[in-house]
Motif scaffolding. Structure first.
Motif, short mmCIF file in Angstrom:
data_model
loop_
_atom_site.label_atom_id
_atom_site.label_comp_id
_atom_site.label_asym_id
_atom_site.label_seq_id
_atom_site.Cartn_x
_atom_site.Cartn_y
_atom_site.Cartn_z
N LEU A 1 -11.20 -13.94 8.50
CA LEU A 1 -10.99 -12.61 7.94
C LEU A 1 -9.86 -11.85 8.62
CD1 LEU A 1 -14.73 -11.67 7.61
CD2 LEU A 1 -13.13 -11.97 5.73
N ALA A 2 -9.30 -12.40 9.69
CA ALA A 2 -8.32 -11.66 10.49
C ALA A 2 -7.11 -11.23 9.67
CB ALA A 2 -7.88 -12.50 11.69
N ALA A 3 -6.52 -12.14 8.91
CA ALA A 3 -5.31 -11.81 8.15
C ALA A 3 -5.60 -10.77 7.07
CB ALA A 3 -4.72 -13.07 7.52
N ILE A 4 -6.77 -10.84 6.46
CA ILE A 4 -7.15 -9.87 5.42
C ILE A 4 -7.33 -8.49 6.04
CG2 ILE A 4 -8.89 -9.25 3.72
CD1 ILE A 4 -9.43 -12.31 3.43
N ALA A 5 -8.05 -8.42 7.16
CA ALA A 5 -8.28 -7.14 7.83
C ALA A 5 -6.96 -6.54 8.31
CB ALA A 5 -9.24 -7.32 9.00
N ARG A 6 -6.08 -7.38 8.82
CA ARG A 6 -4.78 -6.89 9.30
C ARG A 6 -3.95 -6.36 8.13
NH1 ARG A 6 0.33 -9.42 11.90
NH2 ARG A 6 0.73 -7.93 13.55
N SER A 7 -3.97 -7.07 7.01
CA SER A 7 -3.25 -6.62 5.82
C SER A 7 -3.77 -5.25 5.36
CB SER A 7 -3.40 -7.65 4.70
OG SER A 7 -2.85 -7.19 3.50
N ALA A 8 -5.09 -5.08 5.36
CA ALA A 8 -5.68 -3.79 4.97
C ALA A 8 -5.25 -2.69 5.94
CB ALA A 8 -7.20 -3.90 4.93
N ALA A 9 -5.28 -3.00 7.23
CA ALA A 9 -4.89 -2.01 8.24
C ALA A 9 -3.43 -1.60 8.05
CB ALA A 9 -5.11 -2.58 9.64
N GLU A 10 -2.55 -2.55 7.78
CA GLU A 10 -1.14 -2.23 7.56
C GLU A 10 -0.95 -1.33 6.35
OE1 GLU A 10 0.52 -6.15 7.40
OE2 GLU A 10 0.61 -6.34 9.59
N LEU A 11 -1.74 -1.54 5.31
CA LEU A 11 -1.65 -0.68 4.13
C LEU A 11 -2.10 0.74 4.47
CD1 LEU A 11 -3.00 -3.06 1.35
CD2 LEU A 11 -0.68 -2.13 1.52
N LEU A 12 -3.16 0.86 5.26
CA LEU A 12 -3.67 2.18 5.60
C LEU A 12 -2.75 2.92 6.55
CD1 LEU A 12 -7.49 1.48 5.85
CD2 LEU A 12 -6.18 2.40 3.95
N VAL A 13 -2.08 2.19 7.43
CA VAL A 13 -1.13 2.81 8.36
C VAL A 13 0.04 3.42 7.58
CG1 VAL A 13 0.56 2.23 10.16
CG2 VAL A 13 -1.79 1.45 10.36
N ALA A 14 0.33 2.88 6.41
CA ALA A 14 1.42 3.41 5.58
C ALA A 14 1.12 4.83 5.11
CB ALA A 14 1.67 2.51 4.38
N GLY A 15 -0.14 5.25 5.20
CA GLY A 15 -0.50 6.63 4.89
C GLY A 15 -0.83 6.87 3.43
N PRO A 16 -1.04 8.14 3.08
CA PRO A 16 -1.49 8.47 1.73
C PRO A 16 -0.46 8.16 0.65
CG PRO A 16 -1.04 10.47 3.00
CD PRO A 16 -0.92 9.31 3.95
N ASP A 17 0.78 7.96 1.04
CA ASP A 17 1.81 7.64 0.05
C ASP A 17 1.98 6.14 -0.15
OD1 ASP A 17 2.34 10.31 -0.49
OD2 ASP A 17 3.77 10.45 1.17
N ALA A 18 1.11 5.34 0.45
CA ALA A 18 1.18 3.88 0.23
C ALA A 18 1.09 3.62 -1.26
CB ALA A 18 0.05 3.19 0.97
#
Length: 199
Positions: A136-153
């Motif tokens: 699950l590591a790559a999936i969780a990391r991908s989700a985290a990167e999307l959330l770090v992009a902020g509300p304008d992702a």
């Protein structure tokens, strides 16, 4: 056939980001099985086909370990579904919705490694491989990167009400409406054309 699958039953990988494609696996009518999860990882090249073959056999040799990680897989997917739905609607979401993502990030520490692809190089995260949670590591990391992009992702949902798959809108104008022009976009064009013909 549900809109999220191809004619052979595999999920359509149209989202442009691993975490969004993983969330899209929830749009089928049934819960995710171990076999389908392993196939998803192989189709998205998180693991090799050879490793997928070895992992499939764990359902027989280590059923308790598979059951344990399946609970985490489904919890992570539900968390991402809720979060991405909120982000696509430009809504805030409670901090505790990120708990399943952080739990996976916490236990699957690893390292970045340079990987050659043809004539170019890319940075790839290599997870530590203890237990099955590393899957699950790559999936969780991908989700985290999307959330770090902020509300304008640019996380969007397909405008087709029968589809509603997530996708990452990296179009120049940020006005993409369809998960895939070849599928939902084309269906909309045909329906519009036929509607005009009837009139």
């Amino acid at each position: 056939m549900p809109p999220s699958t191809t004619s052979v039953g595999k999920p359509r990988l149209v989202a442009g980001r691993l975490a969004l494609d993983f969330a899209n696996t929830a749009s089928s009518a049934h819960s995710l099985t171990w076999e389908e999860f392993v196939a998803f990882l192989a189709d998205t090249q998180v693991i090799t086909q050879d490793r997928a073959g070895r992992l499939r056999s764990l359902i027989i040799s280590e059923p308790l370990a598979v059951d344990s990680v399946m609970a985490k897989i489904l919890r992570l997917r539900e968390s991402q579904l809720a979060i991405f739905s909120a982000v696509a609607r430009k809504k805030n979401f409670p901090t505790d919705w990120t708990r399943p993502i952080n739990e996976i990030l916490r236990i699957t520490e690893g390292h970045d490694e340079l990987v050659q692809q043809g004539d170019t190089w890319r940075l790839q995260f290599i997870a530590r491989e203890d237990g099955l949670e590393w899957l699950l590591a790559a999936i969780a990391r991908s989700a985290a990167e999307l959330l770090v992009a902020g509300p304008d992702a640019p996380i969007r949902r397909c405008a087709n009400p029968k589809c509603r798959l997530f996708f990452y809108d990296d179009s120049r104008t940020r006005r993409r409406r369809w998960c895939s022009m070849a599928v939902c976009g084309n269906r909309h064009k045909v329906a519009t054309f036929l509607g005009r013909q009837r009139q």
